[in-house]
Design a protein around this motif. Structure first.
Motif, mmCIF file in Angstrom:
data_model
loop_
_atom_site.group_PDB
_atom_site.id
_atom_site.type_symbol
_atom_site.label_atom_id
_atom_site.label_comp_id
_atom_site.label_asym_id
_atom_site.label_seq_id
_atom_site.Cartn_x
_atom_site.Cartn_y
_atom_site.Cartn_z
ATOM 1 N N HIS A 149 14.545 10.693 7.762
ATOM 2 C CA HIS A 149 14.002 9.358 8.027
ATOM 3 C C HIS A 149 14.828 8.716 9.136
ATOM 4 N N PRO A 150 14.176 8.022 10.071
ATOM 5 C CA PRO A 150 14.953 7.374 11.129
ATOM 6 C C PRO A 150 15.835 6.252 10.560
ATOM 7 N N THR A 151 16.979 6.037 11.179
ATOM 8 C CA THR A 151 17.881 4.978 10.713
ATOM 9 C C THR A 151 17.347 3.591 11.058
ATOM 10 N N THR A 152 16.257 3.531 11.798
ATOM 11 C CA THR A 152 15.618 2.252 12.109
ATOM 12 C C THR A 152 14.683 1.798 10.988
ATOM 13 N N LEU A 153 14.428 2.688 10.024
ATOM 14 C CA LEU A 153 13.539 2.386 8.904
ATOM 15 C C LEU A 153 14.247 1.439 7.932
ATOM 16 N N LYS A 154 13.604 0.359 7.569
ATOM 17 C CA LYS A 154 14.184 -0.588 6.614
ATOM 18 C C LYS A 154 13.968 -0.076 5.191
ATOM 19 N N VAL A 155 14.843 -0.529 4.286
ATOM 20 C CA VAL A 155 14.762 -0.155 2.880
ATOM 21 C C VAL A 155 14.610 -1.429 2.051
ATOM 22 N N GLU A 156 13.562 -1.498 1.239
ATOM 23 C CA GLU A 156 13.395 -2.595 0.284
ATOM 24 C C GLU A 156 14.001 -2.129 -1.033
ATOM 25 N N CYS A 157 15.009 -2.875 -1.505
ATOM 26 C CA CYS A 157 15.737 -2.455 -2.701
ATOM 27 C C CYS A 157 16.354 -3.680 -3.376
ATOM 28 N N ALA A 158 17.157 -3.443 -4.390
ATOM 29 C CA ALA A 158 17.794 -4.522 -5.140
ATOM 30 C C ALA A 158 18.692 -5.357 -4.224
ATOM 31 N N ARG A 211 3.033 -1.248 4.979
ATOM 32 C CA ARG A 211 2.417 -2.567 4.815
ATOM 33 C C ARG A 211 0.978 -2.505 5.332
ATOM 34 N N ALA A 212 0.216 -3.526 5.032
ATOM 35 C CA ALA A 212 -1.174 -3.575 5.496
ATOM 36 C C ALA A 212 -1.250 -3.515 7.022
ATOM 37 N N ASP A 213 -0.223 -4.044 7.711
ATOM 38 C CA ASP A 213 -0.225 -4.031 9.184
ATOM 39 C C ASP A 213 0.229 -2.689 9.763
ATOM 40 N N TYR A 221 8.230 1.517 5.589
ATOM 41 C CA TYR A 221 9.550 1.218 5.055
ATOM 42 C C TYR A 221 9.758 2.068 3.810
ATOM 43 N N LEU A 222 11.004 2.132 3.338
ATOM 44 C CA LEU A 222 11.335 2.842 2.108
ATOM 45 C C LEU A 222 11.427 1.826 0.983
ATOM 46 N N TYR A 223 10.811 2.125 -0.141
ATOM 47 C CA TYR A 223 10.812 1.220 -1.288
ATOM 48 C C TYR A 223 11.578 1.837 -2.454
ATOM 49 N N SER A 224 12.485 1.041 -3.030
ATOM 50 C CA SER A 224 13.204 1.424 -4.243
ATOM 51 C C SER A 224 13.165 0.234 -5.195
ATOM 52 N N SER A 225 12.787 0.452 -6.424
ATOM 53 C CA SER A 225 12.686 -0.639 -7.389
ATOM 54 C C SER A 225 14.045 -1.263 -7.665
ATOM 55 N N TRP A 226 14.081 -2.564 -7.788
ATOM 56 C CA TRP A 226 15.325 -3.276 -8.099
ATOM 57 C C TRP A 226 15.808 -2.955 -9.511
ATOM 58 N N ARG A 227 14.939 -2.389 -10.329
ATOM 59 C CA ARG A 227 15.303 -2.078 -11.716
ATOM 60 C C ARG A 227 16.032 -0.739 -11.864
ATOM 61 N N TRP A 228 15.951 0.104 -10.859
ATOM 62 C CA TRP A 228 16.507 1.441 -10.961
ATOM 63 C C TRP A 228 18.011 1.451 -10.749
ATOM 64 N N PRO A 229 18.701 2.396 -11.386
ATOM 65 C CA PRO A 229 20.153 2.485 -11.191
ATOM 66 C C PRO A 229 20.492 2.897 -9.754
ATOM 67 N N MET A 286 0.855 -1.160 0.000
ATOM 68 C CA MET A 286 0.000 0.000 0.000
ATOM 69 C C MET A 286 0.906 1.230 0.000
ATOM 70 N N ALA A 287 0.806 2.051 -0.983
ATOM 71 C CA ALA A 287 1.671 3.224 -1.092
ATOM 72 C C ALA A 287 1.077 4.409 -0.353
ATOM 73 N N LYS A 288 1.946 5.136 0.316
ATOM 74 C CA LYS A 288 1.528 6.386 0.951
ATOM 75 C C LYS A 288 1.538 7.473 -0.108
ATOM 76 N N ASP A 289 0.914 8.581 0.196
ATOM 77 C CA ASP A 289 0.868 9.689 -0.750
ATOM 78 C C ASP A 289 2.129 10.548 -0.586
ATOM 79 N N THR A 290 3.271 9.965 -0.945
ATOM 80 C CA THR A 290 4.555 10.667 -0.873
ATOM 81 C C THR A 290 5.258 10.527 -2.213
ATOM 82 N N ASP A 291 6.223 11.395 -2.447
ATOM 83 C CA ASP A 291 6.983 11.351 -3.692
ATOM 84 C C ASP A 291 8.252 10.527 -3.510
ATOM 85 N N TYR A 292 8.798 10.083 -4.635
ATOM 86 C CA TYR A 292 10.109 9.448 -4.594
ATOM 87 C C TYR A 292 11.142 10.525 -4.332
ATOM 88 N N GLU A 293 12.171 10.174 -3.587
ATOM 89 C CA GLU A 293 13.239 11.105 -3.271
ATOM 90 C C GLU A 293 14.589 10.406 -3.410
#
Length: 92
Positions: free
Chosen positions: A37-46, A68-70, A74-82, A1-8
């Motif tokens: 962003h707190p350093t406790t925040l996980k990042v989903e990435c490549a 997440r639904a719960d 977390y921070l999401y970055s596509s595995w396809r991005w440089p 579920m995406a929040k209403d935030t921009d990519y940065e």
């Protein structure tokens, strides 16, 4: 579920969490301090960021705050991005 935030553009680093219970893999990625962003925040990435570089390597990525639904954020970055490697720890 995406929040209403921009990519940065963010600097993130790989690290070894003190606890891995409920986590996937030994090495994880988190935002570097001082970016809003707190350093406790996980990042989903490549996966290569946590598997092919030494722990402590810093990367420049594009990511978006999401949740997440719960309710866990977390921070999401596509595995396809440089990804740009900014620095790697000394191998002394």
């Amino acid at each position: 579920m995406a929040k209403d935030t921009d990519y940065e553009t963010l600097v993130v680093e790989s690290f070894l969490p003190s606890r891995t219970s409920g986590l996937h893999g030994k090495v994880h990625v988190r935002p570097v301090e001082g970016q809003g962003h707190p350093t406790t925040l996980k990042v989903e990435c490549a996966k290569p960021l946590s598997e092919e570089y030494p722990v402590g390597t810093r990367f420049l990525i594009r990511a978006k705050l999401t949740d997440r639904a719960d309710g866990g954020e977390y921070l999401y970055s596509s595995w396809r991005w440089p990804v740009e490697v900014i620095s790697q720890p000394n191998s002394n």
